[in-house]
Scaffold this motif. Structure first.
Motif, PDB file in Angstrom:
ATOM      1  N   PRO A  49       8.502  -2.082   7.308  1.00  0.00           N
ATOM      2  CA  PRO A  49       8.411  -1.761   5.644  1.00  0.00           C
ATOM      3  C   PRO A  49       7.579  -2.536   4.896  1.00  0.00           C
ATOM      4  O   PRO A  49       7.428  -2.132   3.811  1.00  0.00           O
ATOM      5  N   LEU A  50       7.032  -3.854   5.365  1.00  0.00           N
ATOM      6  CA  LEU A  50       6.381  -4.723   4.539  1.00  0.00           C
ATOM      7  C   LEU A  50       4.893  -4.541   4.561  1.00  0.00           C
ATOM      8  O   LEU A  50       4.232  -5.038   3.499  1.00  0.00           O
ATOM      9  N   LEU A  51       4.532  -3.821   5.656  1.00  0.00           N
ATOM     10  CA  LEU A  51       2.984  -3.510   5.751  1.00  0.00           C
ATOM     11  C   LEU A  51       2.689  -2.265   4.725  1.00  0.00           C
ATOM     12  O   LEU A  51       3.002  -1.104   4.935  1.00  0.00           O
ATOM     13  N   VAL A  52       1.868  -2.790   3.614  1.00  0.00           N
ATOM     14  CA  VAL A  52       1.537  -1.602   2.519  1.00  0.00           C
ATOM     15  C   VAL A  52       0.097  -1.428   2.331  1.00  0.00           C
ATOM     16  O   VAL A  52      -0.160  -0.442   1.812  1.00  0.00           O
ATOM     17  N   LEU A  53      -0.686  -2.371   2.475  1.00  0.00           N
ATOM     18  CA  LEU A  53      -1.989  -2.271   2.332  1.00  0.00           C
ATOM     19  C   LEU A  53      -2.909  -0.741   3.200  1.00  0.00           C
ATOM     20  O   LEU A  53      -2.677  -0.836   4.096  1.00  0.00           O
ATOM     21  N   PRO A  54      -3.434  -0.003   2.263  1.00  0.00           N
ATOM     22  CA  PRO A  54      -4.012   1.173   2.732  1.00  0.00           C
ATOM     23  C   PRO A  54      -4.688   0.722   4.240  1.00  0.00           C
ATOM     24  O   PRO A  54      -4.793   1.246   5.029  1.00  0.00           O
ATOM     25  N   GLY A  55      -5.493  -0.470   3.986  1.00  0.00           N
ATOM     26  CA  GLY A  55      -6.386  -0.718   5.196  1.00  0.00           C
ATOM     27  C   GLY A  55      -5.708  -1.257   6.270  1.00  0.00           C
ATOM     28  O   GLY A  55      -6.126  -1.308   7.646  1.00  0.00           O
ATOM     29  N   VAL A  56      -4.265  -1.510   6.262  1.00  0.00           N
ATOM     30  CA  VAL A  56      -3.431  -1.937   7.453  1.00  0.00           C
ATOM     31  C   VAL A  56      -2.771  -0.815   7.762  1.00  0.00           C
ATOM     32  O   VAL A  56      -2.463  -0.427   8.978  1.00  0.00           O
ATOM     33  N   THR A  57      -2.228   0.254   6.857  1.00  0.00           N
ATOM     34  CA  THR A  57      -1.610   1.355   7.540  1.00  0.00           C
ATOM     35  C   THR A  57      -2.228   2.374   7.938  1.00  0.00           C
ATOM     36  O   THR A  57      -1.657   3.564   8.278  1.00  0.00           O
ATOM     37  N   GLN A  58      -3.480   2.623   7.693  1.00  0.00           N
ATOM     38  CA  GLN A  58      -4.356   3.824   7.768  1.00  0.00           C
ATOM     39  C   GLN A  58      -4.282   3.859   9.628  1.00  0.00           C
ATOM     40  O   GLN A  58      -4.886   2.952  10.294  1.00  0.00           O
TER      41      GLN A  58
END
Length: 296
Positions: A49-58
């Motif tokens: 739930p803490l992973l929010v950066l677009p570059g991380v979640t894409q």
């Protein structure tokens, strides 16, 4: 973020995390450890739930289109990089080319007393390699290698490779990629990793991953760090520090040994999957310790 780094072995870090949680005095924000942390998720905060950066979640930025976690809940222990691990290495001044083509060749009488191995009773490379050898080659092989060949045990990957480079021992087993690459980068020419050794098609997938203790004193900083760690810049830095291959698809692999990268379609022992660690692996290590003898 101002980072205060505490360098201790993974097992000690997990023990400290558990001790602090039980005493309600948590001082650690992020803990890096190996498989020893699996099964202790009750002391950890969910990371997903803490992973929010677009570059991380894409999804496009990850192999298989997703971020991998080691725990079955798929949220506590992030698994962002990996590498094949477990080959032996030789001193080329002492071992002729072609003398060791298979794992059984290491059992030749000429290598008795000339083998150094990372202690298989110690969490980390020793346990990982011991479990791999027991699983892939069998307990009879474990007895012949770890007892019959009279190897020297160490708990330092650097010492293992230094012994090999100096010719104190002819064969080394259980070193990390960074241990041997440091010596090679310094110009040491007599080290040869036996990437083509035969006798098993089940190399280890090695990894070293972070998790967040419950009630961490700086939870926002821990979240920011975790997003950076899973980002392209974070993985660029981590891969080169640990000599691992990122599961991200956009990290530049230049300089990383291609032999360490898991190959698509090839079967591996994933030593950081929760089912393997808490089931098969612990049983294998127990058998190895019976053969080798308890730590003194």
């Amino acid at each position: 973020i101002e980072v205060e780094f505490l360098g201790i072995v993974g097992a000690a870090a997990v023990q400290r995390m558990n001790r602090e949680y039980k005493s309600e005095n948590v001082t650690l924000d992020v803990v890096f450890s190996g498989a020893v942390s699996l099964g202790l998720q009750q002391y950890m905060e969910p990371i997903r739930p803490l992973l929010v950066l677009p570059g991380v979640t894409q999804p496009k930025n990850w192999i298989d289109g997703k971020i991998k976690f080691a725990d079955k809940a798929d949220t506590h222990i992030i698994y962002v990089n990996e590498a094949v691990f477990g080959w032996p290495a030789v001193n080329t001044d002492l071992v002729k080319p072609g003398a060791i083509k298979t794992w059984n060749d290491i059992l030749k009488p000429e290598f008795k007393g000339k083998i150094a191995i990372y202690d298989p009773r110690v969490p980390g490379p020793g346990v990982a390699n011991g479990a791999y050898i027991a699983d892939a080659l069998g307990l009879d092989y474990v007895k012949k290698l770890y007892v019959g060949q009279q190897p020297k045990f160490t708990r330092s990957g650097r010492q293992l490779v230094e012994w090999l480079a100096r010719g104190v021992y002819a064969v080394a087993i259980g070193f990390g990629a960074s241990d041997i690459s440091d010596f090679q980068a310094a110009g040491i020419k007599n080290l040869d990793v036996l990437y083509d050794i035969e006798g098993t098609s089940l190399p280890i997938i090695g990894n070293f991953y972070p998790h967040i203790p419950k009630h961490a004193p700086h939870p926002n900083a821990a979240a920011v760090f975790m997003n950076w760690f899973a980002s392209k810049p974070g993985q660029d830095a981590d891969d080169r520090a640990q000599i691992l291959w990122s599961r991200r698809t956009d990290v530049d692999p230049t300089g990383l040994p291609p032999e360490l990268r898991p190959k698509p379609g090839k079967k591996y022992i994933d030593q950081y999957a929760e089912d393997f660690v808490l089931g098969r692996r612990d049983k294998l290590i127990g058998e190895v310790r019976k053969i080798v003898g308890e730590d003194k």
